[in-house]
Scaffold this motif. Structure first.
Motif, PDB file in Angstrom:
ATOM      1  N   THR A 215       0.830  -1.210   0.000  1.00 51.13           N
ATOM      2  CA  THR A 215       0.000   0.000   0.000  1.00 51.13           C
ATOM      3  C   THR A 215       0.861   1.256   0.000  1.00 51.13           C
ATOM      4  O   THR A 215       0.578   2.226  -0.719  1.00 51.13           O
ATOM      5  CB  THR A 215      -0.932  -0.005   1.222  1.00 51.13           C
ATOM      6  OG1 THR A 215      -1.795  -1.136   1.145  1.00 51.13           O
ATOM      7  CG2 THR A 215      -1.774   1.253   1.270  1.00 51.13           C
ATOM      8  N   ILE A 216       1.913   1.260   0.815  1.00 57.58           N
ATOM      9  CA  ILE A 216       2.810   2.415   0.863  1.00 57.58           C
ATOM     10  C   ILE A 216       3.490   2.610  -0.491  1.00 57.58           C
ATOM     11  O   ILE A 216       3.588   3.733  -1.006  1.00 57.58           O
ATOM     12  CB  ILE A 216       3.850   2.232   1.983  1.00 57.58           C
ATOM     13  CG1 ILE A 216       3.154   2.219   3.356  1.00 57.58           C
ATOM     14  CG2 ILE A 216       4.903   3.332   1.933  1.00 57.58           C
ATOM     15  CD1 ILE A 216       4.051   1.756   4.495  1.00 57.58           C
ATOM     16  N   LEU A 217       3.964   1.503  -1.084  1.00 59.77           N
ATOM     17  CA  LEU A 217       4.625   1.596  -2.387  1.00 59.77           C
ATOM     18  C   LEU A 217       3.669   2.147  -3.442  1.00 59.77           C
ATOM     19  O   LEU A 217       4.055   2.984  -4.272  1.00 59.77           O
ATOM     20  CB  LEU A 217       5.144   0.222  -2.807  1.00 59.77           C
ATOM     21  CG  LEU A 217       6.137   0.228  -3.975  1.00 59.77           C
ATOM     22  CD1 LEU A 217       7.491   0.761  -3.522  1.00 59.77           C
ATOM     23  CD2 LEU A 217       6.287  -1.171  -4.568  1.00 59.77           C
ATOM     24  N   GLU A 218       2.426   1.702  -3.410  1.00 58.22           N
ATOM     25  CA  GLU A 218       1.445   2.182  -4.386  1.00 58.22           C
ATOM     26  C   GLU A 218       1.178   3.681  -4.220  1.00 58.22           C
ATOM     27  O   GLU A 218       0.935   4.389  -5.199  1.00 58.22           O
ATOM     28  CB  GLU A 218       0.145   1.389  -4.251  1.00 58.22           C
ATOM     29  CG  GLU A 218       0.265  -0.040  -4.774  1.00 58.22           C
ATOM     30  CD  GLU A 218      -0.988  -0.861  -4.517  1.00 58.22           C
ATOM     31  OE1 GLU A 218      -1.833  -0.415  -3.705  1.00 58.22           O
ATOM     32  OE2 GLU A 218      -1.118  -1.943  -5.116  1.00 58.22           O
ATOM     33  N   GLN A 219       1.228   4.166  -2.981  1.00 59.71           N
ATOM     34  CA  GLN A 219       1.048   5.604  -2.777  1.00 59.71           C
ATOM     35  C   GLN A 219       2.201   6.391  -3.400  1.00 59.71           C
ATOM     36  O   GLN A 219       1.987   7.456  -3.993  1.00 59.71           O
ATOM     37  CB  GLN A 219       0.934   5.908  -1.285  1.00 59.71           C
ATOM     38  CG  GLN A 219      -0.369   5.436  -0.669  1.00 59.71           C
ATOM     39  CD  GLN A 219      -0.479   5.811   0.795  1.00 59.71           C
ATOM     40  OE1 GLN A 219      -0.112   6.913   1.194  1.00 59.71           O
ATOM     41  NE2 GLN A 219      -0.983   4.900   1.608  1.00 59.71           N
ATOM     42  N   ILE A 220       3.414   5.880  -3.271  1.00 61.29           N
ATOM     43  CA  ILE A 220       4.552   6.555  -3.907  1.00 61.29           C
ATOM     44  C   ILE A 220       4.392   6.532  -5.422  1.00 61.29           C
ATOM     45  O   ILE A 220       4.644   7.534  -6.109  1.00 61.29           O
ATOM     46  CB  ILE A 220       5.880   5.898  -3.482  1.00 61.29           C
ATOM     47  CG1 ILE A 220       6.070   5.990  -1.965  1.00 61.29           C
ATOM     48  CG2 ILE A 220       7.056   6.572  -4.199  1.00 61.29           C
ATOM     49  CD1 ILE A 220       7.286   5.245  -1.444  1.00 61.29           C
ATOM     50  N   GLU A 221       3.945   5.401  -5.957  1.00 63.15           N
ATOM     51  CA  GLU A 221       3.725   5.309  -7.401  1.00 63.15           C
ATOM     52  C   GLU A 221       2.635   6.284  -7.845  1.00 63.15           C
ATOM     53  O   GLU A 221       2.706   6.864  -8.942  1.00 63.15           O
ATOM     54  CB  GLU A 221       3.357   3.876  -7.777  1.00 63.15           C
ATOM     55  CG  GLU A 221       4.530   2.911  -7.625  1.00 63.15           C
ATOM     56  CD  GLU A 221       4.138   1.454  -7.832  1.00 63.15           C
ATOM     57  OE1 GLU A 221       2.923   1.183  -8.005  1.00 63.15           O
ATOM     58  OE2 GLU A 221       5.029   0.586  -7.820  1.00 63.15           O
TER      59      GLU A 221
END
Length: 515
Positions: A453-459
């Motif tokens: 989820t955190i990675l997707e927010q950065i993306e």
């Protein structure tokens, strides 16, 4: 009639929040205050609290003059979360010249080194903020300059050095106001830069309306603002966490955030938002330890300073608060957020913000706590371990204490949550501590679903910068893109080290997933 609020034992006048009404419920304002406080945004900044038109109050510096009708008059006097509030009836006669309310300190958190603060206040003058803060028992008010399209607010109050109320500025050092900035972008997010020295960090907003002016490009990222604040000695807070949430993830993963803010939005009764907590828990589950702080985002008389507030333990502050020492306490996360209940909490005798190392075998830790309140009645105390309720006990309504022995088999964070409610209101999350981090050897802080989820927010932040965000000049765009890519790679590499497969967007795909 002179109305005076005096400290019990010393007779010293003290600033308080005051409400007076007559027999038919009519609000009775002091002669130099609004009879009908203005609740509108950026229109009127008399030192009043309108409580959404339901219960008018004002702030006085220990005494005031007020015209009162003959007969029964009803007074309410309060001063924050450690003073017993007063509610009484007075019979006013033609001979009444003075009414005295005696203020009594009943909870000793300040004497134990705890300093209260509101991390997020707008529009007040520094002197008005000092009065409202002291009357609400808020030791530190962070007044934030900002930009709203073509409107600049509080920029003339910022000088990068003055802490109003400090001994250096001629005050007593007990109640302080410091001007910082809230730097904002309508999609990527907002970031509060507190206590920094030197020049104002600008631009304060970017990327177009509603925050900056129409047509403005994205010139700078939250992460870059945060780095500049740290270079200038300041404290970085993500306000009203997690909204807007575009770049929060990149700033947190980059290690440029000192605290996340739980915000009241002007409500006395909603408590700490579970949505704010759940997103904060994602980062704790992956080892990104940042303090919990409380700020109101006050922008009108509908919100009282310190409705939700931060308590940080500042050792040696009993003879006067040093603003730099307060920032240090937040940086080490020895804090809790509260709507009223006060707490103390320790794991193996260590306070919030501590990191405890354990061998690979794990072990049992002893958790001790005590809570007390003079405002919201307490109903329950929960022990939170890795985002889940591990222990829970009914408590209160005004004080409770206890301890638990907790088995730890993997790296875990531990925090205290306090629930409470007024008699006619639903139960709320009324207080929450920052965590103690227990590191078990060979067991990293890692939660796969949260990491994705955190990675997707950065993306998402990268996609916004690449596509619909108003493009700055090429050099600025490439600089910002590299900042986001760096945060993405940092977390992405951790995920690969844990052997965790995850989906990629077309923009972030790489050959290792196709071998």
């Amino acid at each position: 009639v002179w109305l005076r609020a005096l400290e019990k034992g010393t007779g010293r006048p003290v600033s308080v929040k005051l409400h007076v009404h007559g027999e038919v419920g009519e609000y009775l304002a002091p002669v130099d205050r609004h009879r009908i406080p203005n609740p509108a945004w950026f229109e009127d900044y008399s030192v009043d609290f309108s409580h959404w038109g339901r219960h008018y109050c004002t702030y006085i510096p220990g005494e005031t003059r007020i015209n009162l009708p003959l007969g029964r008059v009803y007074l309410e006097v309060s001063k924050g979360f450690e003073i017993a509030p007063i509610r009484k009836m007075v019979d006013v006669t033609a001979d009444t010249e003075e009414i005295v309310a005696e203020i009594e300190k009943v909870l000793p958190w300040r004497e134990r080194g705890w300093v209260s603060a509101d991390t997020h206040v707008h529009f007040l003058s520094p002197m008005s903020a000092l009065l409202e803060g002291s009357a609400e028992g808020v030791n530190v008010v962070n007044l934030l300059a900002s930009q709203w399209g073509e409107l600049m607010t509080n920029v003339g109050d910022f000088d990068g050095k003055t802490t109003w109320g400090s001994k250096e500025a001629g005050g007593d050092g007990e109640y302080l106001v410091r001007v910082g900035t809230e730097n904002r972008q309508h999609i990527l997010g907002h970031i509060s830069l507190l206590g920094y020295e030197g020049n104002i960090i600008s631009p304060m907003t970017t990327g177009g309306p509603d925050e900056s002016a129409l047509g403005d490009p994205i010139e700078v990222l939250l992460t870059e603002w945060a780095r500049q604040c740290h270079k200038q000695g300041g404290l970085v807070i993500l306000p009203h966490f997690p909204n807007p949430r575009g770049e929060n993830a990149a700033a947190l993963v980059s290690g440029e955030v000192d605290g996340v803010e739980m915000t009241s939005w002007g409500s006395l009764y909603d408590g700490i938002n579970p949505y704010s907590l759940s997103d904060w828990y994602r980062y704790l589950n992956n080892g990104y330890m940042v303090a919990a702080v409380g700020g109101t985002d006050k922008m009108s008389a509908t919100t009282a300073v310190g409705t939700v507030r931060t308590y940080a333990r500042v050792v040696g502050s009993e003879q006067g608060i040093d603003y730099s020492a307060w920032m240090d306490a937040v940086r080490r996360a020895e804090t809790f957020v509260t709507y009223g209940p006060l707490l103390e909490f320790a794991v193996e005798g260590k306070p919030a913000g501590t990191r405890i190392a354990m061998s690979a075998r794990g072990g049992t830790v002893d958790v001790t706590w005590n809570v007390a309140s003079v405002t919201i009645p307490i109903s329950r105390v929960d022990l939170i371990v890795n985002g889940e309720v591990r222990e829970s006990v009914a408590a209160g309504p005004w004080a409770a204490e206890g301890h638990w022995s907790v088995r730890i088999d993997r790296s875990s964070w531990i925090a205290l949550l306090v629930r409470g409610h007024y008699a006619d209101k639903p139960e709320i999350i009324a207080a929450h501590s920052s965590p103690v981090m227990v590191q078990v050897e060979g067991s990293p802080f890692y939660a796969a679903a949260d990491a994705v989820t955190i990675l997707e927010q950065i993306e998402g932040a990268m996609a916004y910068l690449d596509t619909i965000g108003t493009r700055a000049e090429t050099r600025a765009y490439k600089r910002m893109r590299l900042v986001l890519e760096s945060a993405h790679r940092r977390l992405h590499n951790r995920m690969h080290a844990q052997g965790h497969f995850h989906e990629h967007t077309a923009a972030t795909d790489h050959p290792e997933h196709h071998r």
